[in-house]
Design an enzyme around this catalytic site. Structure first.
Site, short mmCIF file in Angstrom:
data_model
loop_
_atom_site.label_atom_id
_atom_site.label_comp_id
_atom_site.label_asym_id
_atom_site.label_seq_id
_atom_site.Cartn_x
_atom_site.Cartn_y
_atom_site.Cartn_z
N ASP A 72 48.56 6.30 33.23
CA ASP A 72 48.64 4.88 33.54
C ASP A 72 49.82 4.32 32.76
O ASP A 72 49.95 4.57 31.55
CB ASP A 72 47.34 4.16 33.14
CG ASP A 72 47.40 2.68 33.43
OD1 ASP A 72 47.71 2.31 34.58
OD2 ASP A 72 47.15 1.87 32.50
N GLU A 176 50.37 6.36 39.13
CA GLU A 176 50.16 5.28 40.08
C GLU A 176 51.36 5.16 41.02
O GLU A 176 52.51 5.29 40.59
CB GLU A 176 49.99 3.95 39.34
CG GLU A 176 48.79 3.90 38.41
CD GLU A 176 48.80 2.64 37.57
OE1 GLU A 176 47.99 1.73 37.83
OE2 GLU A 176 49.64 2.57 36.66
N ASP A 257 43.22 0.88 29.56
CA ASP A 257 44.29 1.75 30.04
C ASP A 257 43.83 3.20 30.18
O ASP A 257 44.18 3.88 31.15
CB ASP A 257 45.49 1.66 29.10
CG ASP A 257 46.08 0.26 29.04
OD1 ASP A 257 46.08 -0.41 30.08
OD2 ASP A 257 46.54 -0.15 27.96
#
Length: 280
Positions: A72, A176, A257
């Site tokens: 992340d 992502e 996170d």
């Protein structure tokens, strides 16, 4: 730009057909490669750079480790891994501060020089001054460019070292699939996102995974920070200032996170944990 043969004349010396012998650096990496084209460019800092297009052998693949990781990305920490490791964002405050200072001086001195040039034209003097004739403006221009280049070089060096380390350590990397340009439309976060260099971070991971025989998987980031990685409960949207939260369904306490990184890894693994979506 030239197509002729470039020769290594000695340690840190190259022979260019149109320029002759020049002193350079990193001639050691040019051994056993076929140089096809070269380009000499002048940077705003006043330095000359030689770019070479060469044909090289395929790099050796990294050894398989059997490890997978979800990543992340963030602003304070550039990369947060699903195993709990965090890598801080790039920081070069001194050079960035100096860059801003000299950017301001550059703009002011250029404006004053422009006014003086226009004054010469209005008064119809015989020897008109040009912007290039103002040494203070030229000095500010070079110093501004120099500090900006240092920031860019340090950022690229940091990202190269981090991405190479990650590709060496993990066989499968899940990240992502972010639309950075859309995120930068948020004026409150645009500068921080640009400084974090998410796009460059992803680009480096992509070509290094391909080059060294590893796999990069981009997943939809939807709900990755909202869903509990333990039970799959969707707790809804949370303000950015909330960095830790407790799942109301299973009472598991999460770092926001790290939880998102775990969910990213789950989404990328075909046989991994299936994330249930439970309405809150």
């Amino acid at each position: 730009t030239g197509k002729s043969i470039v020769k290594i004349a000695g340690r840190r010396y190259l022979y260019l057909p149109k320029l002759g012998y020049i002193k350079t650096s990193k001639t050691g990496v040019l051994k056993d490669v076929k140089i096809k084209r070269y380009t000499v460019s002048l940077e705003p800092t006043g330095k000359y750079y030689l770019s070479i297009q060469a044909e090289v052998k395929a790099p050796q693949k990294f050894k398989k480790t059997g490890k997978q990781v979800g990543i992340d990305v963030g602003v304070a920490d550039l990369a947060i891994l699903s195993n709990g490791l965090k890598y801080p964002a790039f920081e070069a405050s001194y050079f960035e501060k100096q860059s801003r200072i000299w950017q301001s001086k550059y703009s002011r001195r250029r404006h004053l020089a422009y006014l003086l040039c226009e004054q010469d034209k209005h008064q119809k003097v015989l020897n008109l001054r040009s912007l290039e004739s103002f040494s203070n403006w030229q000095r500010a221009r070079k110093l501004k460019a120099s500090y900006q280049k240092k920031v860019a070089n340090k950022r690229k060096d940091y990202l190269h070292k981090l991405t190479t380390h990650l590709v060496r350590q993990y066989d499968v990397i899940a990240i992502e699939d972010l639309k950075v340009k859309n995120l930068q439309k948020n004026h409150c976060l645009a500068k921080a996102i640009a400084n974090a260099s998410w796009s460059m971070f992803r680009q480096m991971l992509e070509y290094k995974c391909e080059r060294y025989g590893k796999e990069l998987i981009a997943v939809n980031p939807k709900n990755t920070s909202r869903i509990c990685s333990k039970c799959g409960f969707n707790s809804g949207a949370k303000p950015l200032e909330i960095r830790e939260w407790t799942c109301p369904n299973c009472q598991a306490h999460h770092d926001r996170d790290i939880n998102a990184a775990v969910n990213i890894l789950y989404k990328a693994m075909p046989n991994g944990q299936e994330l249930a979506v439970v309405n809150s």
